[in-house]
Scaffold this active site. Structure first.
Site, short mmCIF file in Angstrom:
data_model
loop_
_atom_site.label_atom_id
_atom_site.label_comp_id
_atom_site.label_asym_id
_atom_site.label_seq_id
_atom_site.Cartn_x
_atom_site.Cartn_y
_atom_site.Cartn_z
CB VAL A 188 -0.95 0.02 1.23
CG1 VAL A 188 -1.73 1.32 1.31
CG2 VAL A 188 -1.89 -1.17 1.19
CG ASP A 213 9.13 -0.32 6.04
OD1 ASP A 213 8.07 -0.49 5.41
OD2 ASP A 213 9.57 -1.15 6.86
NE ARG A 221 9.24 -2.60 0.71
CZ ARG A 221 8.85 -2.80 -0.54
NH1 ARG A 221 9.59 -3.52 -1.35
NH2 ARG A 221 7.72 -2.31 -0.99
CB THR A 230 -4.83 -3.72 10.26
OG1 THR A 230 -5.34 -3.60 8.93
CG2 THR A 230 -4.47 -2.35 10.77
CB THR A 275 -8.52 -2.37 6.54
OG1 THR A 275 -8.20 -2.07 5.18
CG2 THR A 275 -9.97 -2.75 6.66
CB CYS A 299 -8.31 -7.26 1.86
SG CYS A 299 -7.29 -5.81 1.73
#
Length: 425
Positions: free
Chosen positions: A17, A35, A40, A86, A121, A261
């Site tokens: 995202v 991050d 990464r 999340t 979310t 999701c």
């Protein structure tokens, strides 16, 4: 409160995202992509995105974007967008740890007038009831007096090159009307599809969590229908194609429901529903059904093997695909692991073949080391679990060549014609 031109932006969390968002903003304004994962950051600085959401050319185009894992780089920023995962824990309860830790990080550098926008979310109320108190506690500042909050739920579809961050309409919200306007204006800089300004943060949170809950329940219905039709000896895909000729029939297909999701978000909503005294019926029934599909697939496979007198104990099965969806390296919450675990319960030896999956990540997350190439004439059963393009290109003859003279080919994804596989969902 800041003007749009004065915003110094930070994106916290550079996964599926955060990175595409940081890149789009980084084409137009100064952005710090932050991050805590140092490897990464190093890979992104070298121009490589392991999620394959952004190619090296796009990374170069984001000329105003710099990557960092150093807290000091956030000191000059005044708007923070949080894009951390999340997940749910082993008890299927929301795990807000990444969100709380990100809030603590921002709290250390939060100043008067700053805005913190969450994209993760969550259940309705999480931003103001769970995250804001952390910001207040760490910073010593007062919400909606010294600093403000926004919410704009992500709608990224991993591996989808058509529906990108800029071409998906964006829901926005703010903790005051003025902040809502500024958050909306900020996203309109990059979102060509436009925005929808929600009346409150809670409305925006609720809108996001029901998007995936609706998909989950719809897929659960189709999965249940597939189980019924299998018992009747009717081909589910043929039924869905016939029903799909009606203009308002929804084109869902049966299958494993995983990913970051659809298999997770409903649990956020049901958790909050139970907290306010309501026990959800349909949502949790759908979740139970979808979570049980791995076991159902194995029961079908074992029955088909027994019918052909293939010895189940000690059999070898090839699983084609491990990622949660096709043409994408995303292994988060993949339910293919349910099939693998269930097969091992039957003392079946399992090989996993997936050209998209990162071997180190698969080993770290699930203790699975994918093979680089299936052996010929080696397997008692083959399960096409993910519809990667590479598997389509192989064709049925090549796929069947991995099987022993007597084997069962189970097509979970309708990759092949119905006549080409032995069983399908």
């Amino acid at each position: 409160m800041h003007q749009l031109k004065d915003i110094k932006l930070a994106i916290i969390g550079l996964g599926y995202v955060g990175l595409p968002l940081a890149v789009e903003f980084g084409k137009r304004r100064a952005v710090v992509g932050f991050d805590i994962n140092q490897s990464r950051i190093a890979a992104l600085q070298a121009g490589h995105d392991s999620t394959l959401e952004v190619d090296s050319e796009e990374l170069k185009q984001a000329e105003h974007l710099r990557f960092s894992h150093d807290l000091d780089t956030l000191v000059d920023c005044n708007v923070f967008i949080v894009t951390v995962p999340t997940p749910i824990d082993q008890y299927k309860q929301p795990d807000l740890t990444p969100l709380i830790k990100a809030s603590e990080t921002i709290g250390k550098v939060l100043k008067k007038g700053d805005i913190v926008i969450y994209e993760s979310t969550v259940y309705p109320g999480a931003t103001e009831e769970d995250c804001v108190p952390v910001l207040e506690h760490v910073s010593g500042l007062k919400f909606n007096v010294d600093f403000f909050a926004g919410y704009s739920p992500e709608r990224i579809n991993p591996g989808d090159k058509e529906h990108r961050v800029t071409t998906i309409k964006k829901v926005t919200a703010g903790s005051t009307p003025e902040v809502a306007d500024l958050v909306d204006d900020l996203y309109n800089e990059i979102i060509t599809a436009g925005t929808h300004k929600a009346s409150s943060i809670k409305v925006a949170e609720a809108a996001k969590v029901i998007e995936n809950t609706q998909r989950d329940v719809n897929i659960a219905l189709i999965n249940e229908l597939a189980i019924i039709f299998n018992k009747m000896g009717i081909d589910t895909e043929a039924v869905l194609q016939a029903a799909g000729t009606k203009w308002n029939f929804l084109p869902f297909r049966p299958g494993l429901v995983g990913g970051h999701c659809i298999g997770v978000d409903p649990y956020y909503l049901t958790h909050k529903a139970q907290a306010v005294g309501y026990h959800p019926e349909i949502i949790l029934a759908g979740r139970r059904l979808n979570d049980g599909m791995g076991a159902y697939v194995v029961s079908q496979l074992v029955k088909a093997m027994l019918k052909r007198r293939i010895h189940v104990d000690g059999a070898r099965i090839l699983i084609m695909g491990l990622t949660f969806k096709e043409n994408c390296p995303d292994l988060r919450n993949t339910r293919v692991v349910d099939i693998i675990a269930e097969l091992k319960e039957h003392n079946i030896e399992v090989d996993v073949f997936d050209p998209w999956a990162d071997s180190a990540e698969a080993q770290h997350e699930y203790g699975i080391t994918p093979i680089t190439q299936p052996a010929e004439n080696a397997y008692d059963g083959i399960v096409v679990a993910v519809a990667h393009n590479e598997f389509k290109l192989l064709g049925v003859e090549k796929i069947r060549s991995f099987g022993k003279p007597e084997h069962v080919l189970y097509d979970l994804k309708y990759l092949l014609e119905s006549s080409e596989s032995d069983i399908r969902l």
